[in-house]
Design a protein around this motif. Structure first.
Motif, PDB file in Angstrom:
ATOM      1  N   GLU A   1       0.828  -1.214   0.000  1.00 14.73           N
ATOM      2  CA  GLU A   1       0.000   0.000   0.000  1.00 14.73           C
ATOM      3  C   GLU A   1       0.856   1.256   0.000  1.00 14.73           C
ATOM      4  OE1 GLU A   1      -2.015  -3.029   2.822  1.00 14.73           O
ATOM      5  OE2 GLU A   1       0.009  -2.391   2.268  1.00 14.73           O
ATOM      6  N   LEU A   2       1.981   1.224   0.719  1.00 11.88           N
ATOM      7  CA  LEU A   2       2.860   2.385   0.773  1.00 11.88           C
ATOM      8  C   LEU A   2       3.592   2.566  -0.554  1.00 11.88           C
ATOM      9  CD1 LEU A   2       3.852   4.664   2.589  1.00 11.88           C
ATOM     10  CD2 LEU A   2       5.650   3.145   3.436  1.00 11.88           C
ATOM     11  N   ARG A   3       3.994   1.472  -1.160  1.00 12.91           N
ATOM     12  CA  ARG A   3       4.622   1.549  -2.476  1.00 12.91           C
ATOM     13  C   ARG A   3       3.650   2.115  -3.502  1.00 12.91           C
ATOM     14  NH1 ARG A   3       5.938  -4.355  -3.360  1.00 12.91           N
ATOM     15  NH2 ARG A   3       6.839  -3.672  -5.339  1.00 12.91           N
ATOM     16  N   GLU A   4       2.399   1.725  -3.407  1.00  7.50           N
ATOM     17  CA  GLU A   4       1.374   2.244  -4.316  1.00  7.50           C
ATOM     18  C   GLU A   4       1.168   3.739  -4.107  1.00  7.50           C
ATOM     19  OE1 GLU A   4      -1.438   2.782  -7.125  1.00  7.50           O
ATOM     20  OE2 GLU A   4      -0.232   0.960  -6.844  1.00  7.50           O
ATOM     21  N   TRP A   5       1.206   4.191  -2.849  1.00  2.22           N
ATOM     22  CA  TRP A   5       1.021   5.616  -2.559  1.00  2.22           C
ATOM     23  C   TRP A   5       2.158   6.442  -3.163  1.00  2.22           C
ATOM     24  CZ3 TRP A   5       3.703   9.415   0.102  1.00  2.22           C
ATOM     25  CH2 TRP A   5       2.991  10.602   0.369  1.00  2.22           C
ATOM     26  N   PHE A   6       3.383   5.984  -2.999  1.00  7.57           N
ATOM     27  CA  PHE A   6       4.512   6.703  -3.596  1.00  7.57           C
ATOM     28  C   PHE A   6       4.423   6.679  -5.118  1.00  7.57           C
ATOM     29  CE2 PHE A   6       6.812   6.415   0.517  1.00  7.57           C
ATOM     30  CZ  PHE A   6       7.326   7.695   0.560  1.00  7.57           C
ATOM     31  N   ALA A   7       4.020   5.543  -5.701  1.00  7.53           N
ATOM     32  CA  ALA A   7       3.918   5.447  -7.158  1.00  7.53           C
ATOM     33  C   ALA A   7       2.907   6.459  -7.691  1.00  7.53           C
ATOM     34  CB  ALA A   7       3.521   4.025  -7.568  1.00  7.53           C
ATOM     35  N   ARG A   8       1.755   6.598  -7.035  1.00  7.35           N
ATOM     36  CA  ARG A   8       0.753   7.572  -7.491  1.00  7.35           C
ATOM     37  C   ARG A   8       1.303   8.988  -7.438  1.00  7.35           C
ATOM     38  NH1 ARG A   8      -2.767   4.632  -4.136  1.00  7.35           N
ATOM     39  NH2 ARG A   8      -2.784   6.367  -2.646  1.00  7.35           N
ATOM     40  N   GLY A   9       2.157   9.279  -6.450  1.00 10.09           N
ATOM     41  CA  GLY A   9       2.739  10.612  -6.339  1.00 10.09           C
ATOM     42  C   GLY A   9       3.745  10.920  -7.432  1.00 10.09           C
ATOM     43  N   ILE A  10       4.324   9.899  -8.034  1.00  2.00           N
ATOM     44  CA  ILE A  10       5.301  10.113  -9.108  1.00  2.00           C
ATOM     45  C   ILE A  10       4.590  10.335 -10.441  1.00  2.00           C
ATOM     46  CG2 ILE A  10       7.246   9.100 -10.361  1.00  2.00           C
ATOM     47  CD1 ILE A  10       7.849   7.496  -7.769  1.00  2.00           C
TER      48      ILE A  10
ATOM     49  N   ASP B   1       1.289   8.530 -13.390  1.00  2.17           N
ATOM     50  CA  ASP B   1       0.495   7.372 -13.796  1.00  2.17           C
ATOM     51  C   ASP B   1       1.285   6.357 -14.599  1.00  2.17           C
ATOM     52  OD1 ASP B   1       0.798   8.878 -16.063  1.00  2.17           O
ATOM     53  OD2 ASP B   1      -1.338   9.342 -16.314  1.00  2.17           O
ATOM     54  N   THR B   2       2.517   6.680 -14.958  1.00  2.83           N
ATOM     55  CA  THR B   2       3.352   5.722 -15.688  1.00  2.83           C
ATOM     56  C   THR B   2       4.154   4.820 -14.750  1.00  2.83           C
ATOM     57  OG1 THR B   2       5.183   7.298 -15.824  1.00  2.83           O
ATOM     58  CG2 THR B   2       3.585   7.318 -17.616  1.00  2.83           C
ATOM     59  N   VAL B   3       4.084   5.088 -13.441  1.00  2.00           N
ATOM     60  CA  VAL B   3       4.842   4.331 -12.446  1.00  2.00           C
ATOM     61  C   VAL B   3       3.868   3.493 -11.630  1.00  2.00           C
ATOM     62  CG1 VAL B   3       6.387   4.494 -10.454  1.00  2.00           C
ATOM     63  CG2 VAL B   3       6.611   6.113 -12.350  1.00  2.00           C
ATOM     64  N   THR B   4       4.233   2.248 -11.366  1.00  3.10           N
ATOM     65  CA  THR B   4       3.400   1.362 -10.573  1.00  3.10           C
ATOM     66  C   THR B   4       4.110   0.962  -9.286  1.00  3.10           C
ATOM     67  OG1 THR B   4       4.252  -0.719 -11.482  1.00  3.10           O
ATOM     68  CG2 THR B   4       2.511   0.416 -12.737  1.00  3.10           C
ATOM     69  N   ALA B   5       3.371   0.329  -8.384  1.00  7.34           N
ATOM     70  CA  ALA B   5       3.964  -0.122  -7.126  1.00  7.34           C
ATOM     71  C   ALA B   5       5.105  -1.101  -7.363  1.00  7.34           C
ATOM     72  CB  ALA B   5       2.885  -0.768  -6.255  1.00  7.34           C
ATOM     73  N   ALA B   6       5.042  -1.856  -8.455  1.00  5.83           N
ATOM     74  CA  ALA B   6       6.096  -2.823  -8.754  1.00  5.83           C
ATOM     75  C   ALA B   6       7.427  -2.147  -9.070  1.00  5.83           C
ATOM     76  CB  ALA B   6       5.680  -3.698  -9.928  1.00  5.83           C
TER      77      ALA B   6
ATOM     78  N   PRO C   1       7.423  14.831 -11.997  1.00  7.70           N
ATOM     79  CA  PRO C   1       8.785  14.300 -11.872  1.00  7.70           C
ATOM     80  C   PRO C   1       9.314  13.844 -13.226  1.00  7.70           C
ATOM     81  CG  PRO C   1       7.380  13.422 -10.131  1.00  7.70           C
ATOM     82  CD  PRO C   1       6.477  14.147 -11.079  1.00  7.70           C
ATOM     83  N   LEU C   2      10.620  13.915 -13.409  1.00  9.38           N
ATOM     84  CA  LEU C   2      11.212  13.416 -14.642  1.00  9.38           C
ATOM     85  C   LEU C   2      10.853  11.954 -14.877  1.00  9.38           C
ATOM     86  CD1 LEU C   2      14.846  14.901 -14.553  1.00  9.38           C
ATOM     87  CD2 LEU C   2      12.909  15.694 -15.921  1.00  9.38           C
ATOM     88  N   ALA C   3      10.750  11.194 -13.790  1.00 12.38           N
ATOM     89  CA  ALA C   3      10.441   9.764 -13.916  1.00 12.38           C
ATOM     90  C   ALA C   3       9.107   9.522 -14.594  1.00 12.38           C
ATOM     91  CB  ALA C   3      10.454   9.113 -12.532  1.00 12.38           C
ATOM     92  N   ALA C   4       8.173  10.470 -14.467  1.00  8.91           N
ATOM     93  CA  ALA C   4       6.856  10.299 -15.076  1.00  8.91           C
ATOM     94  C   ALA C   4       6.909  10.401 -16.589  1.00  8.91           C
ATOM     95  CB  ALA C   4       5.889  11.341 -14.518  1.00  8.91           C
ATOM     96  N   ASP C   5       7.946  11.029 -17.126  1.00  5.72           N
ATOM     97  CA  ASP C   5       8.075  11.211 -18.575  1.00  5.72           C
ATOM     98  C   ASP C   5       9.175  10.335 -19.167  1.00  5.72           C
ATOM     99  OD1 ASP C   5       6.069  13.201 -18.555  1.00  5.72           O
ATOM    100  OD2 ASP C   5       7.541  14.710 -17.971  1.00  5.72           O
ATOM    101  N   ASP C   6       9.622   9.363 -18.428  1.00  2.17           N
ATOM    102  CA  ASP C   6      10.749   8.526 -18.837  1.00  2.17           C
ATOM    103  C   ASP C   6      10.243   7.130 -19.206  1.00  2.17           C
ATOM    104  OD1 ASP C   6      13.233   7.188 -19.063  1.00  2.17           O
ATOM    105  OD2 ASP C   6      13.168   6.696 -16.925  1.00  2.17           O
ATOM    106  N   ALA C   7      10.276   6.814 -20.487  1.00  2.00           N
ATOM    107  CA  ALA C   7       9.798   5.502 -20.939  1.00  2.00           C
ATOM    108  C   ALA C   7      10.899   4.463 -21.015  1.00  2.00           C
ATOM    109  CB  ALA C   7       9.138   5.646 -22.315  1.00  2.00           C
ATOM    110  N   ASP C   8      12.162   4.908 -20.949  1.00  2.00           N
ATOM    111  CA  ASP C   8      13.282   4.007 -21.237  1.00  2.00           C
ATOM    112  C   ASP C   8      14.081   3.579 -20.011  1.00  2.00           C
ATOM    113  OD1 ASP C   8      12.705   4.174 -23.978  1.00  2.00           O
ATOM    114  OD2 ASP C   8      13.853   6.032 -24.151  1.00  2.00           O
ATOM    115  N   GLY C   9      13.608   3.886 -18.813  1.00  2.00           N
ATOM    116  CA  GLY C   9      14.330   3.469 -17.619  1.00  2.00           C
ATOM    117  C   GLY C   9      15.584   4.262 -17.354  1.00  2.00           C
TER     118      GLY C   9
END
Length: 493
Positions: free
Chosen positions: A158-167, A169-174, A301-309
């Motif tokens: 649940e905490l991982r999911e909360w942080f992912a939502r803050g980054i 919609d392209t980031v998931t809890a995984a 965040p930059l991570a939200a616009d990063d498709a290539d890791g």
């Protein structure tokens, strides 16, 4: 003694009376102390616990409290001079000698002497922290089923999911690992991405704690200058090409110390340049939740616009809550995530579950958005108070950028200023600031200081701190040209 008496007052009274008892002698019962001093049983219990921690009292369950027996004499101090040879030889074979220097970090962590106004603090004042909400969250967390068991190694889902939502919609809890705060996450990231001896590109100026991490790992920080719009892409490209670096560490939002925000047209350029260099970008998104009330929409965040890791994202709850709520997150995609996970498990096993549960309780409570709104308003008021005070008392200190987020201002001092002398004069005047030199990985282009407006108690304290800083400038600069610049030159605000 009245019911309102503090634990410290009772502990002092009991400390004064210990000489009445022989070593090992029994103190009055808790009930007797409650009746005699007219305090609550909780106050008595806490006062005795304080004396126990000091080694003055010993408590025995079911028997009571006793005066501690004298300690045995300390053993003779040994000869530790051999360690100089062992520690200096430790890195003799390293390509880049490791240097463990925490001075740039401790200046923001150590509390100043009593009476000194804290313009050097790295965290919001206790009055800006959600102490009641955190206490309630910790209490609820402790009663959650399994709260004291072993958590999943990656962190609570649940905490991982909360942080992912803050980054985004392209980031998931995984994609997220829970870390023990931002500093720990940065340490893990640099260890995972760069071998000892490698160069690592850093913004100039930048956060001294990150420079300390890099140097302790035997990495070589290479500066890339920033301006009012963040890192300069052309210079970043040049630095990758010249050094062969595979890592760039940056703070795109309210950069520490300049407060700059990476411009919209530079964001895709930074990602493109790093991708072409086959390099990672470590995004330290440390103060997204310390936005000021008058700020406009924040960039993602930059991570939200990063498709290539390309991006390894670091964020934390600590700045917006308390120095002791050390809960943060690492987010990444691809094989690098497994390396990050492995290093974090080896270093720390996992973040304590009660702390993760408390963080979940806090961010899920109605108190959380209320706290963020209040913090946003307070930070704006304090920033405005400090900028107005600088105009009034120190108009010659150049302030090229007023941030709409974060907790500090970055000022350039007049040419010829002796930073160390001014710092010492400020402490004598009763105010502490953060010198600018530790923020540069190479020779600085000018003398700077950082002033925190969040670590003080009120706007009145800001005004008093600036009055003291003016006194320090008068003392340290004397009749020099720099002194006249401080007094008379328009501030450029």
């Amino acid at each position: 003694m009245h019911q309102s008496s503090s634990v410290d007052e009772l502990a002092n009274r009991l400390r004064e009376e210990l000489d009445r008892y022989s070593p090992g002698g029994k103190l009055p019962s808790s009930r007797a102390l409650v009746e005699r001093f007219r305090v609550s049983p909780v106050t008595v219990s806490r006062a005795l616990a304080q004396l126990t921690a000091e080694g003055l009292v010993v408590t025995r369950p079911g028997a009571g409290a006793f005066r501690a027996r004298p300690r045995a004499p300390l053993p003779r101090t040994g000869d530790t001079s051999w360690q100089e040879v062992a520690l200096s030889a430790d890195g003799a074979a390293d390509l880049v000698p490791r240097t463990v220097d925490a001075s740039g970090v401790t200046v923001c962590l150590a509390a100043p002497p009593p009476g000194v106004i804290e313009f050097n603090g790295g965290y919001p004042h206790p009055s800006l922290q959600p102490e009641r909400a955190m206490a309630a969250a910790l209490s609820r967390a402790g009663r959650r089923p399994g709260a004291w068991g072993r958590p999943p190694l990656d962190g609570l889902p649940e905490l991982r999911e909360w942080f992912a939502r803050g980054i985004g919609d392209t980031v998931t809890a995984a994609d997220v690992l829970i870390s023990a705060g931002g500093q720990s996450a940065l340490t893990t990231a640099l260890r995972a991405l760069a071998p000892p001896g490698a160069p690592v590109l850093v913004e100039s100026p930048t956060y001294p704690g990150m420079l300390a991490i890099a140097r302790a790992a035997g990495l070589r920080p290479v500066p890339v200058p920033v301006d009012a719009d963040g890192v300069r892409p052309a210079l970043l490209s040049d630095a990758f090409r010249a050094t062969g670096a595979r890592v760039f560490v940056c703070q795109p939002l309210f950069q520490n110390p300049t407060g700059s925000v990476l411009a919209a047209d530079r964001r895709p350029e930074v990602l493109r340049i790093a991708r072409e260099a086959g390099a990672f970008v470590v995004e330290d998104d440390f103060v997204r939740r310390l936005v000021h009330e008058d700020a406009g929409p924040l960039p993602r965040p930059l991570a939200a616009d990063d498709a290539d890791g390309v991006v390894v994202h670091v964020s934390s709850l600590t700045k917006a809550t308390s120095p002791s709520l050390r809960v943060g997150a690492l987010a990444a995609r691809g094989p690098v995530l497994e390396r990050l996970r492995a290093i974090q498990v080896v270093d720390t096993f996992f973040v304590p579950r009660p702390l993760q549960e408390a963080a979940l309780e806090l961010v899920g409570s109605p108190a959380w958005p209320r706290h963020l709104r209040r913090l946003s308003a307070e930070l704006r008021a304090r920033r405005d108070a400090m900028t107005a005070g600088l105009r009034l008392r120190l108009p010659g200190l150049a302030l090229p950028h007023i941030p709409s987020g974060g907790y500090h201002l970055w000022l350039r001092l007049p040419d010829g200023t002796d930073e160390a002398r001014l710092h010492a004069a400020a402490l004598r005047a009763g105010v502490a600031f953060t010198p600018g030199r530790p923020y540069f990985s190479a020779e600085p282009p000018a003398v700077h200081i950082r002033l925190s407006f969040a670590a003080v108690a009120s706007t009145d304290e800001i005004a008093e701190g600036l009055r003291r800083l003016r006194t320090a400038c008068d003392e340290a600069l004397g009749g020099s040209g720099a002194a006249e610049t401080v007094r008379q030159t328009p501030a450029g605000l």
